[in-house]
Scaffold this motif. Structure first.
Motif, short mmCIF file in Angstrom:
data_model
loop_
_atom_site.label_atom_id
_atom_site.label_comp_id
_atom_site.label_asym_id
_atom_site.label_seq_id
_atom_site.Cartn_x
_atom_site.Cartn_y
_atom_site.Cartn_z
N PRO A 59 22.92 51.26 47.99
CA PRO A 59 22.95 52.58 47.38
C PRO A 59 22.86 52.58 45.85
CG PRO A 59 24.53 52.46 49.17
CD PRO A 59 23.97 51.08 49.00
N HIS A 60 23.41 51.54 45.20
CA HIS A 60 23.36 51.53 43.74
C HIS A 60 21.94 51.37 43.22
CE1 HIS A 60 24.38 47.00 44.29
NE2 HIS A 60 23.10 47.09 44.09
N MET A 61 21.00 51.00 44.09
CA MET A 61 19.63 50.77 43.68
C MET A 61 18.79 52.04 43.74
SD MET A 61 19.37 47.32 43.33
CE MET A 61 17.73 46.80 43.83
N HIS A 62 19.25 53.05 44.36
CA HIS A 62 18.45 54.23 44.62
C HIS A 62 18.38 55.14 43.41
CE1 HIS A 62 19.22 53.64 49.22
NE2 HIS A 62 18.48 52.70 48.69
N SER A 63 17.50 56.13 43.46
CA SER A 63 17.23 56.98 42.30
C SER A 63 17.84 58.37 42.45
CB SER A 63 15.71 57.11 42.10
OG SER A 63 15.10 57.64 43.25
N TYR A 116 20.74 59.35 41.36
CA TYR A 116 21.65 59.68 40.29
C TYR A 116 20.99 60.68 39.34
CZ TYR A 116 24.37 55.56 41.68
OH TYR A 116 25.11 54.63 42.37
N THR A 117 21.80 61.47 38.65
CA THR A 117 21.26 62.45 37.71
C THR A 117 21.62 62.16 36.26
OG1 THR A 117 23.20 63.89 37.96
CG2 THR A 117 21.34 64.26 39.47
N THR A 118 22.64 61.33 36.03
CA THR A 118 23.09 61.06 34.66
C THR A 118 22.98 59.60 34.26
OG1 THR A 118 25.40 60.67 35.31
CG2 THR A 118 24.75 62.96 34.86
N ILE A 119 22.59 58.74 35.19
CA ILE A 119 22.42 57.32 34.89
C ILE A 119 21.17 56.82 35.60
CG2 ILE A 119 24.89 56.91 34.62
CD1 ILE A 119 24.92 55.61 37.39
N ARG A 120 20.70 55.66 35.17
CA ARG A 120 19.64 54.94 35.89
C ARG A 120 20.16 53.56 36.22
NH1 ARG A 120 14.61 54.68 32.45
NH2 ARG A 120 15.77 55.61 30.72
N VAL A 121 19.91 53.11 37.41
CA VAL A 121 20.49 51.86 37.91
C VAL A 121 19.40 50.96 38.47
CG1 VAL A 121 22.13 50.88 39.55
CG2 VAL A 121 22.66 53.03 38.41
N SER A 122 19.49 49.68 38.17
CA SER A 122 18.54 48.70 38.71
C SER A 122 19.26 47.37 38.86
CB SER A 122 17.32 48.56 37.80
OG SER A 122 17.71 48.13 36.51
N ALA A 123 18.63 46.46 39.59
CA ALA A 123 19.20 45.12 39.79
C ALA A 123 18.09 44.12 40.01
CB ALA A 123 20.17 45.11 40.97
N ALA A 124 18.21 42.96 39.37
CA ALA A 124 17.25 41.87 39.55
C ALA A 124 17.85 40.59 39.02
CB ALA A 124 15.94 42.18 38.81
N ALA A 175 31.57 59.89 37.32
CA ALA A 175 31.58 59.63 38.76
C ALA A 175 30.44 58.71 39.17
CB ALA A 175 31.48 60.95 39.52
N GLU A 176 29.26 58.92 38.59
CA GLU A 176 28.11 58.11 38.96
C GLU A 176 28.24 56.68 38.45
OE1 GLU A 176 24.78 61.66 39.42
OE2 GLU A 176 24.53 60.19 37.83
N VAL A 177 28.71 56.51 37.23
CA VAL A 177 28.93 55.16 36.71
C VAL A 177 29.94 54.41 37.57
CG1 VAL A 177 29.94 53.85 34.80
CG2 VAL A 177 28.29 55.68 34.33
N THR A 178 31.01 55.09 37.96
CA THR A 178 32.03 54.46 38.81
C THR A 178 31.44 54.03 40.15
OG1 THR A 178 33.81 55.71 37.76
CG2 THR A 178 34.25 54.82 39.96
N THR A 179 30.63 54.89 40.76
CA THR A 179 29.99 54.55 42.04
C THR A 179 29.09 53.33 41.89
OG1 THR A 179 30.05 56.84 42.81
CG2 THR A 179 28.44 55.39 43.84
#
Length: 284
Positions: free
Chosen positions: A12-16, A18-26, A49-53
């Motif tokens: 879930p943390h990889m998905h788009s 979110y509305t206030t953050i952008r998340v990626s992993a590599a 809330a989104e950063v915590t998730t």
């Protein structure tokens, strides 16, 4: 020799969504980018809330071995969202306690995260933004970065008073009692407020390099070493001191001194920009 890293799973943390953050992993590195550039990445309830998730998901993912935090636009972060605070209009100590405890937990989750956290800083890193950077294990800052905590200038307080633990009491008093929010990256590096100063625009690249170095190390050794370092601060009383300072922040906010009342009046009648201009004009 390099350690082969497990692939980053599609979580879930990889998905788009979110509305206030952008998340990626590599490559074993999780990246959280604060994405409210028009508000200088100020922390509102949605962003917190989104950063915590995202951070919790990275912490639970065995493939992630380090987390980098950065900001979109022209700043890392201007701290907690004053516009949202005005809308909430807290007046009692009970109301302020709930808000400040949530803010404190938001900041300290980066300190408490089992995996190393690295702040990649550019532009403004002030108020709660500085607290968030201080809660990360490393801070890589571009030479364009500006640091400080202006809270005393408008009758507010500090949620997570980490600065004294980073630079010592004398320098901390110099920064916090004056509300200095114009500390250049060069000075921040001199006094130990940040880990490393780099050329403007290269802060994220360098933070990713450091994250890759950490990701290549044995993860259990890294986790336990971070825990041991943090435990040393706890033995010295840091957590108790931070909680005591947070109690002081509750008292300051609930008391609403003269400066805070005037700041709030201008903010309500003329807007936040004018209130900040009033605050800054008093120190020119």
């Amino acid at each position: 020799p390099s350690i082969a890293l497990p692939p980053c799973r599609d979580m879930p943390h990889m998905h788009s969504d979110y509305t206030t953050i952008r998340v990626s992993a590599a490559d074993g590195i999780g990246h959280i980018m604060l994405d409210r550039p028009r508000a200088l990445n100020a922390f509102n309830a949605a962003l917190m809330a989104e950063v915590t998730t995202a951070l919790r998901a990275f912490e639970a993912d065995r493939a992630i071995r380090a987390v980098v935090l950065s900001g979109e636009g022209r700043a890392f972060s201007a701290g907690f969202d004053l516009k949202e605070a005005a809308v909430n209009n807290y007046t009692t100590a009970v109301e302020w306690r709930g808000a400040i405890e949530a803010d404190f937990d938001f900041i300290m989750q980066f300190w408490d995260c089992r995996k190393p956290t690295i702040a990649a800083v550019h532009g403004f890193c002030v108020g709660g933004g500085l607290e968030l950077a201080m809660a990360c294990d490393l801070v890589i800052a571009g030479e364009d970065a500006v640091f400080g905590q202006p809270e005393v200038r408008f009758g507010s307080g500090i949620v997570a008073m980490l600065v004294p633990w980073m630079v010592g009491p004398k320098l901390a008093k110099d920064i916090l009692l004056s509300g200095n929010d114009r500390i250049p990256a060069s000075r921040a590096a001199e006094i130990g407020l940040i880990t490393e100063k780099v050329a403007a625009g290269s802060h994220l690249e360098r933070a990713m390099e450091k994250a890759r170095e950490i990701a290549q190390a044995a993860p259990l050794s890294v986790e336990l070493t971070k825990r041991a370092i943090n435990r040393g601060f706890d033995i010295r009383g840091m957590r108790s001191a931070l909680l005591a300072a947070a109690e002081t922040e509750i008292l300051i906010e609930a008391s609403a001194g003269e400066e805070r009342r005037e700041f709030n009046r201008i903010r309500g009648e003329e807007g936040l920009k004018e209130a900040i201009a009033w605050r800054d004009a008093r120190y020119r």
